[in-house]
Design a protein around this motif. Structure first.
Motif, short mmCIF file in Angstrom:
data_model
loop_
_atom_site.label_atom_id
_atom_site.label_comp_id
_atom_site.label_asym_id
_atom_site.label_seq_id
_atom_site.Cartn_x
_atom_site.Cartn_y
_atom_site.Cartn_z
N LEU A 142 -12.33 77.99 19.67
CA LEU A 142 -12.80 77.99 18.28
C LEU A 142 -12.82 79.42 17.77
O LEU A 142 -13.16 80.35 18.51
N LEU A 145 -4.78 76.32 12.08
CA LEU A 145 -4.40 75.94 13.44
C LEU A 145 -2.89 76.05 13.54
O LEU A 145 -2.18 75.58 12.66
N THR A 156 -3.05 79.51 17.64
CA THR A 156 -4.07 79.99 16.71
C THR A 156 -5.14 78.92 16.51
O THR A 156 -4.83 77.79 16.15
N SER A 157 -6.39 79.30 16.76
CA SER A 157 -7.53 78.42 16.49
C SER A 157 -8.58 79.25 15.75
O SER A 157 -9.52 79.77 16.36
N PHE A 162 -10.29 72.71 15.52
CA PHE A 162 -10.45 73.45 16.78
C PHE A 162 -9.39 72.98 17.76
O PHE A 162 -8.57 72.10 17.44
N MET A 163 -9.40 73.54 18.95
CA MET A 163 -8.37 73.25 19.95
C MET A 163 -9.01 72.95 21.30
O MET A 163 -10.08 73.47 21.62
N PHE A 191 -4.87 69.90 19.21
CA PHE A 191 -5.55 70.41 18.03
C PHE A 191 -6.23 69.25 17.31
O PHE A 191 -5.64 68.16 17.19
#
Length: 340
Positions: free
Chosen positions: A51, A257, A271-272, A305-306, A319
């Motif tokens: 996050l 994301l 990318t998160s 988020f991831m 994701f």
């Protein structure tokens, strides 16, 4: 402190040995990042959430994202949480007593599955406040989940997760005339700081025998979001990652994301940075990036988020949007090398 060395020889010999041991101690520790061990599950697997760009006292859907994180975290039985920086908006914490810490962290991420260790780094917004406040042990006394340092390593057995302080790399924070100030008290010499950090990163990656090598920074190396690529990282950090078989580079900074593949090296740029306020419709030229030996697999300009699930032979990335829906997933496998 030099180790206590038993000595039955002459006083001169004893003094020499003590001085030698002190020098050896300095040599072996001066170029090493602090390392924290984090166990895997009994089956050797590891799962965690990632996050970034989140701390807004629950606003801009931060609380909704937190709720879905708790739900997914329970389902995946996560072991830890990674924060990619910009932990508190707009200007970090004012001090280690700033109520924003509890109002944006402790009182937001309350679900049982999120009561695990959080490993965090600083983002550029964190440097606008009292950067050292977030590094203070006092915050760990307020909430034991919190661990934030400039750069460090999490040794999770099958994975080494290397956290890199990327903000000092970016020229604009030192040359821009924008109305912001940055807390550089812990970085008296930018050039020396970056040189030492790059050596530490290279050494750590070369010495790593982990099955998965993960590097976490706040700024993107490759991105088609608002900020785009970070040229200073492409120049200084990326060659080290490519030369040392890094699997994943994870970041925040762009409030979106993303999943971008480096075709030449196999690094996956993830990318998160969508933990609260997102930038709808703010996207750069995807075709331009594809022409640079990168492949854009996924881009989403909303909150989310991831998750990362690892075992010795397989990694699965997913994701999630603000409603907890999986909006992109990707898996990769590695051969398990057996010693006969």
């Amino acid at each position: 402190m030099a180790p206590n060395i038993p000595c039955k020889k002459s006083r001169t010999s004893c003094v020499f040995l003590v001085l030698l041991s002190s020098v050896l101690c300095i040599v072996t520790t001066s170029a090493e990042l602090q390392r924290f061990e984090h166990p895997t599950k009994e089956d050797g697997s590891l799962s965690f959430l990632v996050l970034g760009d989140w701390g807004r006292r629950g606003e801009f859907n931060q609380s909704e994202v937190a709720f879905q994180m708790g739900r997914v975290g329970e389902k995946l039985d996560i072991d830890l949480v990674v924060s990619t920086g910009d932990n508190f908006y707009d200007n970090g914490l004012s001090s280690e007593h700033d109520t924003a810490f509890e109002e944006s962290f402790t009182k937001i991420y309350t679900q049982k599955s999120l009561l695990k260790q959080w490993y965090s780094i600083l983002g550029n917004h964190d440097y606008r406040g009292d950067a050292e406040a977030q590094l203070s042990p006092l915050l760990r006394k307020i909430d034991s989940r919190w661990l934030c340092l400039r750069s460090f390593i999490v040794d999770a057995e099958l994975a080494d997760i290397l956290f890199v302080d990327t903000t000092p790399f970016v020229n604009m924070y030192f040359t821009s005339t924008e109305d912001h100030t940055y807390d550089w008290r812990g970085i008296p010499s930018r050039k020396a700081y970056i040189q030492t950090l790059l050596k530490d990163v290279e050494l750590a990656l070369k010495m790593s025998s982990a099955k998965w090598k993960i590097v976490v920074g706040h700024h993107a190396i490759r991105s088609i979001g608002h900020h785009g690529d970070t040229q200073e990282l492409i120049k200084h950090l990326l060659p080290i990652l490519q030369a040392n078989d890094v699997d994943f580079y994870m970041n925040g900074h762009d409030h979106c994301l993303e999943h971008i593949s480096d075709i030449k090296s196999g690094i996956q740029f993830l990318t998160s940075g969508a933990g609260s306020k997102a930038w709808r419709g703010d996207m750069k030229n995807e075709e331009g990036l594809n022409k640079q030996g990168q492949r854009v697999n996924f881009f989403y300009d909303g909150q989310g988020f991831m998750s990362v699930q690892l075992n010795p032979t397989r990694a699965e990335i997913a994701f999630y949007d603000v409603f907890g829906n999986v909006i992109h997933s990707w898996t990769t496998s590695k051969l398990l090398h057996l010693i006969m």
